[in-house]
Design a protein around this motif. Structure first.
Motif, PDB file in Angstrom:
ATOM      1  N   GLN A 134      42.984 -20.098  17.838  1.00 31.91           N
ATOM      2  CA  GLN A 134      42.428 -21.046  18.861  1.00 31.91           C
ATOM      3  C   GLN A 134      41.361 -22.061  18.114  1.00 31.91           C
ATOM      4  OE1 GLN A 134      40.478 -18.729  21.595  1.00 31.91           O
ATOM      5  NE2 GLN A 134      42.356 -18.502  23.011  1.00 31.91           N
ATOM      6  N   ALA A 135      40.585 -21.489  17.152  1.00 24.22           N
ATOM      7  CA  ALA A 135      39.714 -22.334  16.249  1.00 24.22           C
ATOM      8  C   ALA A 135      40.564 -23.321  15.479  1.00 24.22           C
ATOM      9  CB  ALA A 135      38.714 -21.392  15.618  1.00 24.22           C
ATOM     10  N   ARG A 136      41.324 -22.816  14.817  1.00 28.53           N
ATOM     11  CA  ARG A 136      42.293 -23.715  14.016  1.00 28.53           C
ATOM     12  C   ARG A 136      43.001 -24.771  14.761  1.00 28.53           C
ATOM     13  NH1 ARG A 136      44.964 -18.667  10.186  1.00 28.53           N
ATOM     14  NH2 ARG A 136      43.365 -18.856   8.349  1.00 28.53           N
ATOM     15  N   ARG A 137      43.505 -24.454  15.910  1.00 27.75           N
ATOM     16  CA  ARG A 137      44.053 -25.556  16.567  1.00 27.75           C
ATOM     17  C   ARG A 137      43.167 -26.687  16.985  1.00 27.75           C
ATOM     18  NH1 ARG A 137      43.675 -25.940  21.951  1.00 27.75           N
ATOM     19  NH2 ARG A 137      43.045 -23.673  22.148  1.00 27.75           N
ATOM     20  N   ARG A 138      41.867 -26.178  17.224  1.00 29.65           N
ATOM     21  CA  ARG A 138      40.793 -27.135  17.757  1.00 29.65           C
ATOM     22  C   ARG A 138      40.342 -28.085  16.552  1.00 29.65           C
ATOM     23  NH1 ARG A 138      38.057 -22.277  20.664  1.00 29.65           N
ATOM     24  NH2 ARG A 138      38.971 -22.477  22.637  1.00 29.65           N
ATOM     25  N   PHE A 139      40.568 -27.478  15.326  1.00 30.91           N
ATOM     26  CA  PHE A 139      40.038 -28.200  13.904  1.00 30.91           C
ATOM     27  C   PHE A 139      40.882 -29.431  13.761  1.00 30.91           C
ATOM     28  CE2 PHE A 139      38.020 -24.139  12.556  1.00 30.91           C
ATOM     29  CZ  PHE A 139      36.865 -24.060  13.097  1.00 30.91           C
ATOM     30  N   ARG A 140      42.423 -28.974  13.977  1.00 32.01           N
ATOM     31  CA  ARG A 140      43.266 -29.811  13.807  1.00 32.01           C
ATOM     32  C   ARG A 140      43.240 -30.919  14.683  1.00 32.01           C
ATOM     33  NH1 ARG A 140      46.588 -25.095  13.217  1.00 32.01           N
ATOM     34  NH2 ARG A 140      47.526 -25.295  15.260  1.00 32.01           N
ATOM     35  N   GLN A 141      42.815 -30.637  15.930  1.00 36.84           N
ATOM     36  CA  GLN A 141      42.806 -31.802  17.048  1.00 36.84           C
ATOM     37  C   GLN A 141      41.808 -32.815  16.653  1.00 36.84           C
ATOM     38  OE1 GLN A 141      42.794 -29.186  20.363  1.00 36.84           O
ATOM     39  NE2 GLN A 141      44.819 -29.991  21.056  1.00 36.84           N
ATOM     40  N   LEU A 142      40.772 -32.266  15.988  1.00 39.64           N
ATOM     41  CA  LEU A 142      39.457 -32.921  15.572  1.00 39.64           C
ATOM     42  C   LEU A 142      39.656 -33.773  14.349  1.00 39.64           C
ATOM     43  CD1 LEU A 142      36.830 -30.594  16.957  1.00 39.64           C
ATOM     44  CD2 LEU A 142      37.230 -32.949  17.836  1.00 39.64           C
ATOM     45  N   GLY A 143      40.810 -33.389  13.713  1.00 38.35           N
ATOM     46  CA  GLY A 143      40.809 -33.869  12.481  1.00 38.35           C
ATOM     47  C   GLY A 143      39.929 -33.735  11.272  1.00 38.35           C
ATOM     48  N   LEU A 144      39.534 -32.420  11.466  1.00 39.42           N
ATOM     49  CA  LEU A 144      38.788 -31.916  10.163  1.00 39.42           C
ATOM     50  C   LEU A 144      39.468 -31.359   9.182  1.00 39.42           C
ATOM     51  CD1 LEU A 144      36.225 -29.741  12.599  1.00 39.42           C
ATOM     52  CD2 LEU A 144      35.716 -32.259  11.740  1.00 39.42           C
ATOM     53  N   THR A 145      39.438 -32.127   8.077  1.00 41.04           N
ATOM     54  CA  THR A 145      40.126 -31.792   6.814  1.00 41.04           C
ATOM     55  C   THR A 145      39.289 -31.302   5.649  1.00 41.04           C
ATOM     56  OG1 THR A 145      39.665 -34.150   6.086  1.00 41.04           O
ATOM     57  CG2 THR A 145      41.792 -33.569   7.271  1.00 41.04           C
ATOM     58  N   ASN A 146      38.006 -31.102   5.967  1.00 39.33           N
ATOM     59  CA  ASN A 146      37.517 -30.456   4.823  1.00 39.33           C
ATOM     60  C   ASN A 146      36.953 -29.055   5.220  1.00 39.33           C
ATOM     61  OD1 ASN A 146      35.580 -31.149   6.922  1.00 39.33           O
ATOM     62  ND2 ASN A 146      33.565 -31.305   5.637  1.00 39.33           N
ATOM     63  N   LEU A 147      37.686 -28.350   5.950  1.00 43.41           N
ATOM     64  CA  LEU A 147      37.449 -26.912   6.412  1.00 43.41           C
ATOM     65  C   LEU A 147      38.651 -26.283   6.060  1.00 43.41           C
ATOM     66  CD1 LEU A 147      35.917 -26.265   9.891  1.00 43.41           C
ATOM     67  CD2 LEU A 147      37.893 -25.105   8.923  1.00 43.41           C
ATOM     68  N   ARG A 148      38.295 -24.779   5.434  1.00 43.64           N
ATOM     69  CA  ARG A 148      39.282 -24.037   5.285  1.00 43.64           C
ATOM     70  C   ARG A 148      38.634 -22.659   6.164  1.00 43.64           C
ATOM     71  NH1 ARG A 148      40.011 -23.002  -0.741  1.00 43.64           N
ATOM     72  NH2 ARG A 148      41.538 -21.444  -0.015  1.00 43.64           N
ATOM     73  N   SER A 149      39.733 -21.899   6.721  1.00 49.92           N
ATOM     74  CA  SER A 149      39.415 -20.667   7.495  1.00 49.92           C
ATOM     75  C   SER A 149      40.301 -19.446   6.875  1.00 49.92           C
ATOM     76  CB  SER A 149      39.821 -21.034   8.778  1.00 49.92           C
ATOM     77  OG  SER A 149      41.111 -21.348   9.225  1.00 49.92           O
ATOM     78  N   ARG A 150      39.757 -18.527   7.383  1.00 55.67           N
ATOM     79  CA  ARG A 150      40.452 -17.114   6.624  1.00 55.67           C
ATOM     80  C   ARG A 150      40.355 -15.995   7.989  1.00 55.67           C
ATOM     81  NH1 ARG A 150      39.064 -15.068   0.820  1.00 55.67           N
ATOM     82  NH2 ARG A 150      40.393 -13.239   0.492  1.00 55.67           N
ATOM     83  N   HIS A 151      41.369 -15.191   7.966  1.00 55.88           N
ATOM     84  CA  HIS A 151      41.100 -14.073   8.855  1.00 55.88           C
ATOM     85  C   HIS A 151      41.037 -12.668   7.799  1.00 55.88           C
ATOM     86  CE1 HIS A 151      43.551 -10.827  11.325  1.00 55.88           C
ATOM     87  NE2 HIS A 151      42.412 -11.079  11.771  1.00 55.88           N
ATOM     88  N   ASP A 152      39.870 -12.502   8.104  1.00 58.43           N
ATOM     89  CA  ASP A 152      39.415 -11.389   7.181  1.00 58.43           C
ATOM     90  C   ASP A 152      38.187 -10.695   7.771  1.00 58.43           C
ATOM     91  OD1 ASP A 152      39.369  -9.551   5.176  1.00 58.43           O
ATOM     92  OD2 ASP A 152      39.370 -11.012   3.488  1.00 58.43           O
ATOM     93  N   ASP A 153      37.790  -9.641   7.084  1.00 51.34           N
ATOM     94  CA  ASP A 153      36.361  -8.844   7.491  1.00 51.34           C
ATOM     95  C   ASP A 153      35.523  -9.761   7.068  1.00 51.34           C
ATOM     96  OD1 ASP A 153      34.140  -7.236   7.662  1.00 51.34           O
ATOM     97  OD2 ASP A 153      35.223  -5.538   6.796  1.00 51.34           O
ATOM     98  N   GLY A 154      34.417 -10.331   7.853  1.00 52.29           N
ATOM     99  CA  GLY A 154      33.368 -11.006   7.654  1.00 52.29           C
ATOM    100  C   GLY A 154      32.390 -10.517   6.576  1.00 52.29           C
ATOM    101  N   LYS A 155      32.092  -9.321   6.617  1.00 52.37           N
ATOM    102  CA  LYS A 155      31.362  -8.601   5.903  1.00 52.37           C
ATOM    103  C   LYS A 155      31.542  -8.688   4.484  1.00 52.37           C
ATOM    104  CE  LYS A 155      29.346  -5.344   9.136  1.00 52.37           C
ATOM    105  NZ  LYS A 155      28.979  -3.754   9.451  1.00 52.37           N
ATOM    106  N   LEU A 156      32.875  -9.019   4.117  1.00 54.84           N
ATOM    107  CA  LEU A 156      33.412  -9.200   2.652  1.00 54.84           C
ATOM    108  C   LEU A 156      33.091 -10.679   2.308  1.00 54.84           C
ATOM    109  CD1 LEU A 156      36.756  -7.474   2.865  1.00 54.84           C
ATOM    110  CD2 LEU A 156      34.604  -6.302   2.242  1.00 54.84           C
ATOM    111  N   GLY A 157      32.665 -11.507   3.330  1.00 56.46           N
ATOM    112  CA  GLY A 157      32.509 -13.009   2.768  1.00 56.46           C
ATOM    113  C   GLY A 157      33.891 -13.392   2.255  1.00 56.46           C
ATOM    114  N   TRP A 158      33.775 -14.459   1.239  1.00 54.41           N
ATOM    115  CA  TRP A 158      34.897 -15.112   0.591  1.00 54.41           C
ATOM    116  C   TRP A 158      34.780 -15.082  -0.691  1.00 54.41           C
ATOM    117  CZ3 TRP A 158      37.669 -19.295   3.905  1.00 54.41           C
ATOM    118  CH2 TRP A 158      38.923 -19.539   3.555  1.00 54.41           C
ATOM    119  N   PRO A 159      34.851 -14.073  -1.607  1.00 53.51           N
ATOM    120  CA  PRO A 159      34.509 -13.911  -2.818  1.00 53.51           C
ATOM    121  C   PRO A 159      35.270 -15.000  -3.833  1.00 53.51           C
ATOM    122  CG  PRO A 159      35.548 -11.686  -2.185  1.00 53.51           C
ATOM    123  CD  PRO A 159      35.107 -12.603  -0.972  1.00 53.51           C
TER     124      PRO A 159
END
Length: 231
Positions: A134-159
């Protein structure tokens, strides 16, 4: 500062979701102690009703946390503003801006969208796949191009993308996971709620460049718990 593209007609809102409602919210934030004009302007322009169920649109510009499903909430606008302001204050003192920011807990996508309007690169991690879609759909509709998203365990961060100039957590744990703190730049800043469900405090941890962090308490807050795993 990044400027949002003009929202599509269906995002502009009317009545309780109109620009007038957003202006009232912005005025409330200022009256309630939010000082950063950049943060207030982004929230004034961002269609918060776009991030919640249509049945709750009439409450979108109230200063309340609202349910978004899966046991999660969209945070109060004041809390989003204060966390964002606390993050930026660290860099204002250094006469700079964070270039690369990590958010743990995408949720509705609202906090991520606020940050993406202010920093060049925003990375956000969400453990609940349905919310992230749902969030990704909203980002696309707002035209946010400087944002990357990931489905993962948040406690791991994005190493793979570390180090980050700033990290923000939108869920509360008893402590900050070491794996997340390790991904923060030595001169970076982390803003997060910490504590038990009955007593949580918003903290800010500032890197001193020598491997140590100075911790400050910014006041009481209430967030959903920081959970591991994916769903």
């Amino acid at each position: 500062m990044t400027v949002y593209p003009l929202p599509a007609a269906e995002l502009k809102g009317e009545g309780m979701t109109s620009q007038r409602a957003r202006d009232r919210l912005a005025a409330m934030l200022k009256d309630s102690g939010i000082r950063d004009a950049r943060v207030i302007e982004v929230i004034r322009n961002l269609p918060r009703h776009h991030f919640i169920d249509q049945a709750l649109h009439s409450r979108a510009y109230e200063n309340d946390a609202l349910p978004i499903g899966h046991g999660q909430t969209i945070s109060q606008p004041w809390v989003v503003a204060r966390m964002t302001e606390a993050l930026l204050e660290h860099f204002d003192a250094r006469q700079g801006m964070p270039q690369k920011v990590l958010e743990i807990g995408t949720g509705s996508g609202y906090q991520a969208a606020v940050l993406a309007a202010l920093v060049p690169q925003l990375f956000t991690v969400e453990r609940i796949e349905a919310l992230l879609r749902q969030a990704r759909r909203r980002f696309r509709q707002l035209g946010l191009t400087n944002l990357r998203s990931r489905h993962d365990d948040g406690k791991l961060g994005w190493p793979d993308e570390a180090p980050f100039d700033a990290i923000i957590l939108t869920a509360a744990g008893d402590t900050i996971p070491t794996r997340i703190l390790d991904q923060l730049s030595p001169t970076g800043v982390l803003v997060a709620p910490v504590g038990s469900p009955s007593r949580q405090t918003l903290i800010r941890m500032r890197g001193d460049g020598q491997g140590d962090f100075i911790q400050e308490e910014l006041g009481p807050v209430s967030f959903v718990p920081l959970l591991g795993g994916i769903g």
